[in-house]
Scaffold this active site. Structure first.
Site, PDB file in Angstrom:
ATOM      1  N   ASP A  33      -4.808  -4.616  -3.393  1.00 24.66           N
ATOM      2  CA  ASP A  33      -4.935  -3.192  -3.100  1.00 24.66           C
ATOM      3  C   ASP A  33      -6.132  -2.492  -3.736  1.00 24.66           C
TER       4      ASP A  33
ATOM      5  N   CYS B  17       0.769  -3.886  20.903  1.00 26.43           N
ATOM      6  CA  CYS B  17       1.270  -2.510  21.018  1.00 26.43           C
ATOM      7  C   CYS B  17       1.537  -2.141  22.478  1.00 26.43           C
TER       8      CYS B  17
ATOM      9  N   CYS C 113       4.625   5.628  17.366  1.00 27.82           N
ATOM     10  CA  CYS C 113       4.151   6.048  16.038  1.00 27.82           C
ATOM     11  C   CYS C 113       3.326   7.329  16.144  1.00 27.82           C
TER      12      CYS C 113
ATOM     13  N   CYS D 147       4.515  11.124  14.190  1.00 28.57           N
ATOM     14  CA  CYS D 147       3.839  11.632  12.983  1.00 28.57           C
ATOM     15  C   CYS D 147       4.058  13.145  12.841  1.00 28.57           C
TER      16      CYS D 147
ATOM     17  N   CYS E 290      -2.554  13.235   6.554  1.00 38.31           N
ATOM     18  CA  CYS E 290      -1.480  12.251   6.347  1.00 38.31           C
ATOM     19  C   CYS E 290      -0.657  12.603   5.101  1.00 38.31           C
TER      20      CYS E 290
ATOM     21  N   CYS F 257       5.055   8.443   2.990  1.00 41.07           N
ATOM     22  CA  CYS F 257       5.691   8.752   4.271  1.00 41.07           C
ATOM     23  C   CYS F 257       5.819   7.446   5.044  1.00 41.07           C
TER      24      CYS F 257
ATOM     25  N   CYS G 241       5.737   6.838  10.778  1.00 41.86           N
ATOM     26  CA  CYS G 241       5.074   6.057  11.832  1.00 41.86           C
ATOM     27  C   CYS G 241       5.455   4.579  11.730  1.00 41.86           C
TER      28      CYS G 241
HETATM   29  C1  B12 Z   1      -7.044   4.110   1.754  1.00 41.70           C
HETATM   30  C2  B12 Z   1      -5.635   3.607   1.982  1.00 41.70           C
HETATM   31  C3  B12 Z   1      -4.686   4.518   2.418  1.00 41.70           C
HETATM   32  C4  B12 Z   1      -5.057   5.933   2.876  1.00 41.70           C
HETATM   33  C5  B12 Z   1      -5.680   5.830   4.295  1.00 41.70           C
HETATM   34  C6  B12 Z   1      -4.759   5.061   5.275  1.00 41.70           C
HETATM   35  C7  B12 Z   1      -5.440   4.110   6.214  1.00 41.70           C
HETATM   36  N1  B12 Z   1      -4.751   3.826   7.290  1.00 41.70           N
HETATM   37  O1  B12 Z   1      -6.524   3.624   5.972  1.00 41.70           O
HETATM   38  C8  B12 Z   1      -3.677   6.661   2.802  1.00 41.70           C
HETATM   39  C9  B12 Z   1      -3.527   7.305   1.427  1.00 41.70           C
HETATM   40  C10 B12 Z   1      -3.435   7.727   3.866  1.00 41.70           C
HETATM   41  C11 B12 Z   1      -2.719   5.471   2.904  1.00 41.70           C
HETATM   42  C12 B12 Z   1      -1.428   5.576   3.367  1.00 41.70           C
HETATM   43  C13 B12 Z   1      -0.554   4.524   3.491  1.00 41.70           C
HETATM   44  N2  B12 Z   1      -0.752   3.254   3.044  1.00 41.70           N
HETATM   45 CO1  B12 Z   1      -2.460   2.628   2.348  1.00 41.70          CO
HETATM   46  N3  B12 Z   1      -4.082   1.810   1.827  1.00 41.70           N
HETATM   47  C14 B12 Z   1      -5.306   2.246   1.747  1.00 41.70           C
HETATM   48  C15 B12 Z   1      -6.261   1.119   1.334  1.00 41.70           C
HETATM   49  C16 B12 Z   1      -6.522   1.227  -0.170  1.00 41.70           C
HETATM   50  C17 B12 Z   1      -7.596   1.056   2.106  1.00 41.70           C
HETATM   51  C18 B12 Z   1      -7.426   1.134   3.642  1.00 41.70           C
HETATM   52  C19 B12 Z   1      -8.722   1.366   4.360  1.00 41.70           C
HETATM   53  O2  B12 Z   1      -9.679   0.647   4.171  1.00 41.70           O
HETATM   54  N4  B12 Z   1      -8.765   2.417   5.173  1.00 41.70           N
HETATM   55  C20 B12 Z   1      -9.944   2.817   5.910  1.00 41.70           C
HETATM   56  C21 B12 Z   1      -9.724   2.650   7.402  1.00 41.70           C
HETATM   57  C22 B12 Z   1     -10.992   3.008   8.166  1.00 41.70           C
HETATM   58  O3  B12 Z   1      -9.470   1.277   7.575  1.00 41.70           O
HETATM   59  P1  B12 Z   1      -8.465   0.752   8.674  1.00 41.70           P
HETATM   60  O4  B12 Z   1      -7.167   1.498   8.710  1.00 41.70           O
HETATM   61  O5  B12 Z   1      -8.385  -0.727   8.507  1.00 41.70           O
HETATM   62  O6  B12 Z   1      -9.255   1.150   9.986  1.00 41.70           O
HETATM   63  C23 B12 Z   1      -9.193   0.440  11.152  1.00 41.70           C
HETATM   64  C24 B12 Z   1      -8.576   1.193  12.298  1.00 41.70           C
HETATM   65  O7  B12 Z   1      -7.758   2.259  11.833  1.00 41.70           O
HETATM   66  C25 B12 Z   1      -9.737   1.631  13.147  1.00 41.70           C
HETATM   67  N5  B12 Z   1     -10.305   2.964  12.915  1.00 41.70           N
HETATM   68  C26 B12 Z   1     -10.238   3.735  11.817  1.00 41.70           C
HETATM   69  N6  B12 Z   1     -10.930   4.874  11.981  1.00 41.70           N
HETATM   70  C27 B12 Z   1     -11.477   4.823  13.201  1.00 41.70           C
HETATM   71  C28 B12 Z   1     -12.290   5.728  13.886  1.00 41.70           C
HETATM   72  C29 B12 Z   1     -12.709   5.430  15.183  1.00 41.70           C
HETATM   73  C30 B12 Z   1     -13.562   6.411  15.908  1.00 41.70           C
HETATM   74  C31 B12 Z   1     -12.276   4.186  15.802  1.00 41.70           C
HETATM   75  C32 B12 Z   1     -12.690   3.860  17.184  1.00 41.70           C
HETATM   76  C33 B12 Z   1     -11.463   3.291  15.102  1.00 41.70           C
HETATM   77  C34 B12 Z   1     -11.073   3.608  13.828  1.00 41.70           C
HETATM   78  O8  B12 Z   1     -10.735   0.682  12.851  1.00 41.70           O
HETATM   79  C35 B12 Z   1     -10.654   0.271  11.496  1.00 41.70           C
HETATM   80  C36 B12 Z   1     -11.158  -1.114  11.286  1.00 41.70           C
HETATM   81  O9  B12 Z   1     -10.496  -2.061  12.092  1.00 41.70           O
HETATM   82  C37 B12 Z   1      -5.381  -0.161   1.681  1.00 41.70           C
HETATM   83  C38 B12 Z   1      -5.611  -1.371   0.786  1.00 41.70           C
HETATM   84  C39 B12 Z   1      -6.876  -2.097   1.168  1.00 41.70           C
HETATM   85  N7  B12 Z   1      -7.733  -2.374   0.205  1.00 41.70           N
HETATM   86  O10 B12 Z   1      -7.099  -2.376   2.342  1.00 41.70           O
HETATM   87  C40 B12 Z   1      -3.931   0.396   1.573  1.00 41.70           C
HETATM   88  C41 B12 Z   1      -2.914  -0.119   2.597  1.00 41.70           C
HETATM   89  C42 B12 Z   1      -3.550  -0.028   3.946  1.00 41.70           C
HETATM   90  N8  B12 Z   1      -1.841   0.862   2.533  1.00 41.70           N
HETATM   91  C43 B12 Z   1      -0.672   0.386   2.738  1.00 41.70           C
HETATM   92  C44 B12 Z   1       0.512   1.161   2.873  1.00 41.70           C
HETATM   93  C45 B12 Z   1       1.840   0.415   2.770  1.00 41.70           C
HETATM   94  C46 B12 Z   1       0.432   2.544   3.108  1.00 41.70           C
HETATM   95  C47 B12 Z   1       1.578   3.500   3.500  1.00 41.70           C
HETATM   96  C48 B12 Z   1       2.609   2.891   4.425  1.00 41.70           C
HETATM   97  C49 B12 Z   1       2.267   4.020   2.199  1.00 41.70           C
HETATM   98  C50 B12 Z   1       3.366   5.040   2.432  1.00 41.70           C
HETATM   99  N9  B12 Z   1       4.573   4.626   2.792  1.00 41.70           N
HETATM  100  O11 B12 Z   1       3.138   6.208   2.259  1.00 41.70           O
HETATM  101  C51 B12 Z   1       0.790   4.659   4.172  1.00 41.70           C
HETATM  102  C52 B12 Z   1       0.624   4.415   5.684  1.00 41.70           C
HETATM  103  C53 B12 Z   1      -0.190   5.468   6.400  1.00 41.70           C
HETATM  104  C54 B12 Z   1      -0.835   4.902   7.661  1.00 41.70           C
HETATM  105  N10 B12 Z   1      -0.326   5.242   8.825  1.00 41.70           N
HETATM  106  O12 B12 Z   1      -1.814   4.158   7.536  1.00 41.70           O
HETATM  107  C55 B12 Z   1      -0.710  -1.135   2.915  1.00 41.70           C
HETATM  108  C56 B12 Z   1      -0.518  -1.471   4.404  1.00 41.70           C
HETATM  109  C57 B12 Z   1       0.206  -2.775   4.655  1.00 41.70           C
HETATM  110  C58 B12 Z   1       0.221  -3.077   6.128  1.00 41.70           C
HETATM  111  N11 B12 Z   1       1.284  -3.728   6.586  1.00 41.70           N
HETATM  112  O13 B12 Z   1      -0.696  -2.743   6.845  1.00 41.70           O
HETATM  113  C59 B12 Z   1      -2.166  -1.479   2.344  1.00 41.70           C
HETATM  114  C60 B12 Z   1      -2.861  -2.631   3.028  1.00 41.70           C
HETATM  115  C61 B12 Z   1      -1.962  -1.773   0.849  1.00 41.70           C
HETATM  116  C62 B12 Z   1      -1.439  -3.179   0.593  1.00 41.70           C
HETATM  117  N12 B12 Z   1      -2.148  -3.960  -0.200  1.00 41.70           N
HETATM  118  O14 B12 Z   1      -0.413  -3.601   1.095  1.00 41.70           O
HETATM  119  N13 B12 Z   1      -3.335   4.312   2.544  1.00 41.70           N
HETATM  120  S1  SF4 Z   2       5.075   2.081  17.211  1.00 40.08           S
HETATM  121 FE1  SF4 Z   2       2.841   2.145  17.076  1.00 40.08          FE
HETATM  122  S2  SF4 Z   2       2.294   0.277  16.000  1.00 40.08           S
HETATM  123 FE2  SF4 Z   2       4.392  -0.013  16.745  1.00 40.08          FE
HETATM  124  S3  SF4 Z   2       4.154  -1.030  18.745  1.00 40.08           S
HETATM  125 FE3  SF4 Z   2       4.269   1.172  19.112  1.00 40.08          FE
HETATM  126  S4  SF4 Z   2       2.133   1.819  19.175  1.00 40.08           S
HETATM  127 FE4  SF4 Z   2       2.157  -0.186  18.197  1.00 40.08          FE
HETATM  128  S1  SF4 Z   3       2.348   8.063   7.063  1.00 43.14           S
HETATM  129 FE1  SF4 Z   3       3.408   9.868   7.918  1.00 43.14          FE
HETATM  130  S2  SF4 Z   3       1.872  11.497   7.966  1.00 43.14           S
HETATM  131 FE2  SF4 Z   3       0.766   9.546   7.644  1.00 43.14          FE
HETATM  132  S3  SF4 Z   3       0.188   8.887   9.697  1.00 43.14           S
HETATM  133 FE3  SF4 Z   3       2.192   7.930   9.288  1.00 43.14          FE
HETATM  134  S4  SF4 Z   3       3.713   9.396  10.079  1.00 43.14           S
HETATM  135 FE4  SF4 Z   3       1.766  10.479   9.932  1.00 43.14          FE
END
Ligand code: B12
Ligand code: SF4
Ligand code: SF4
Length: 340
Positions: free
Chosen positions: A127, A181, A187, A191, A207, A234, A237
């Site tokens: 993480d 999906c 999801c 939200c 979020c 939260c 989703c």
């Molecule tokens: C920053 C972070 C957060 C942030 C941002 C969330 C996010 N989705 O990135 C916040 C604080 C909101 C958060 C929340 C949560 N997190 Co968090 N978080 C992280 C962290 C440290 C980095 C993630 C990251 O790089 N995000 C940046 C985005 C850009 O990356 P990405 O989601 O992979 O983006 C992809 C797509 O979303 C898409 N995309 C994104 N933006 C855009 C924009 C455009 C225009 C397009 C086309 C595509 C696109 O492309 C990207 C690349 O493929 C990771 C640990 C790690 N080092 O990876 C844990 C991690 C993702 N978190 C985790 C968890 C469990 C959570 C929560 C469930 C916790 C909770 N219950 O509250 C929530 C879930 C919220 C959610 N729906 O994502 C787990 C997820 C496990 C899993 N099964 O995926 C991780 C992996 C930690 C771990 N080691 O287990 N988190």
């Molecule tokens: S709830 Fe979201 S992540 Fe799960 S299958 Fe449906 S679209 Fe995909």
């Molecule tokens: S963690 Fe909660 S607030 Fe964040 S994207 Fe998922 S449903 Fe929305």
């Protein structure tokens, strides 16, 4: 025993290997995410962006990423508390021991075995590492990034926590996994704050997980009513995903919920001082945010409860030494009186 067999024995239920040179698309999308300001106040995402986008910037010798997932499936309905406004909802991953602590030693042991089996160097991350763990997990075949942006597994639904080991060995890849999906958008519709502006995209600024855990200072007023009684993270989703029908309860004892964190009373939580907070959340991820930020969230949940019997729990917070807590308490009192 092979490193894979040992990893299973250690409680990693999903295991896969990805090459480290396939993240270019994910890296580009990370750039867009940051350029759009969707990382909110998490400046460290921007500061480490080059390392995140390519593990070889972090460690030039890296060739493969071994991704390990630990199942933390909840017992019963993860969202059950949301219908009981007088209790606080702590997200599933924080109802038990901090997974970093649970995983760290075990990842190190697996890494040692990989080094033994391959003769190549290894590095361990959980993480806090500047890595894109979800895209790596997708490339390693553990699952796919769902429209809520988290990794979804065919075997464990949304409930996998991830850890990564980098190795200088070129191991055979296990993925990537296909996106399953389809036309689903549960999801996105679930939200509470519309933080998923489009499929596969998240705006952390909206979020609840970000707002209640990462965000320091006052939570924007327009979003406060939407938090309901979510006081730490939260799961909305994650919990509505149909792939959870294949999920199983966490087998790892340290990832079983602590009963006192399942549905804690808001009145009790509002009364926590520093020492009480540290004692209640010893070993839990909640401890990281500190008493003030936590009680700020509790005050907002009380404001959202519509329950006038909670007014006496707010009164002492009006003079709290932390101005953010005191302001949240004033807001909550006002909201309760408005609703009355
Ligand atoms: C920053 C972070 C957060 C942030 C941002 C969330 C996010 N989705 O990135 C916040 C604080 C909101 C958060 C929340 C949560 N997190 Co968090 N978080 C992280 C962290 C440290 C980095 C993630 C990251 O790089 N995000 C940046 C985005 C850009 O990356 P990405 O989601 O992979 O983006 C992809 C797509 O979303 C898409 N995309 C994104 N933006 C855009 C924009 C455009 C225009 C397009 C086309 C595509 C696109 O492309 C990207 C690349 O493929 C990771 C640990 C790690 N080092 O990876 C844990 C991690 C993702 N978190 C985790 C968890 C469990 C959570 C929560 C469930 C916790 C909770 N219950 O509250 C929530 C879930 C919220 C959610 N729906 O994502 C787990 C997820 C496990 C899993 N099964 O995926 C991780 C992996 C930690 C771990 N080691 O287990 N988190
Ligand atoms: S709830 Fe979201 S992540 Fe799960 S299958 Fe449906 S679209 Fe995909
Ligand atoms: S963690 Fe909660 S607030 Fe964040 S994207 Fe998922 S449903 Fe929305």
């Amino acid at each position: 025993m092979s490193w894979r067999d040992r990893a299973r024995d250690l409680g990693f239920s999903a295991i896969g290997v990805a090459p480290v040179d396939r993240l270019s698309d994910a890296g580009l999308r990370l750039r867009i995410f940051v350029d759009l300001g969707r990382h909110a106040s998490m400046a460290w995402m921007e500061e480490t962006i080059h390392r995140r986008a390519d593990p070889r910037v972090l460690w030039p010798e890296a060739r493969s990423a071994v991704v390990l997932g630990m199942n933390y499936g909840p017992e019963g309905d993860a969202l059950a508390n949301l219908g009981t406004p007088a209790v606080g909802n702590i997200s599933v991953y924080a109802r038990h021991r901090d997974y970093h602590e649970v995983m760290k030693g075990r990842l190190k042991e697996v890494a040692g075995l990989i080094a033994r089996d391959t003769g190549a160097d290894v590095k361990v991350f959980v993480d806090t590492a500047p890595l894109m763990e979800k895209p790596l997990a997708g490339l390693a075949g553990l699952g796919w990034q769902g429209k809520h942006t988290n990794l979804v597994s065919r075997d464990f639904g949304s409930w996998l926590l991830l850890g990564v080991i980098l190795t200088a060995a070129e191991l055979p890849a296990d993925g990537p996994a296909a996106d399953r999906c389809g036309a689903c958008r549960r999801c996105l519709d679930a939200c509470p704050t519309a933080a998923l502006p489009a499929p596969y995209q998240i705006d952390a600024r909206r979020c609840i997980s970000y707002l209640t855990i990462e965000h320091a200072g006052p939570i924007p007023e327009d979003l406060r009513p939407l938090l309901g009684n979510r006081i730490y993270g939260c799961d909305d989703c994650l919990a509505v995903c149909p792939w959870n029908k294949f999920a199983r309860e966490a087998a790892e004892m340290k990832l079983k919920p602590r009963p006192e964190l399942m549905a804690p009373s808001l009145a009790d939580l509002a009364a926590l001082d520093d020492a009480g907070f540290r004692a209640l959340f010893a070993g839990s991820p909640v401890k990281r945010i500190g008493r003030d930020r936590f009680v700020r969230n509790v005050a907002i949940a009380i404001g959202n409860s519509g329950d006038p019997s909670l007014v006496p729990s707010l009164t002492p917070l009006l003079d709290d030494a932390d101005p953010v807590v005191a302001e949240a308490a004033r807001w909550a009192l006002h909201r309760l009186s408005e609703r009355r």
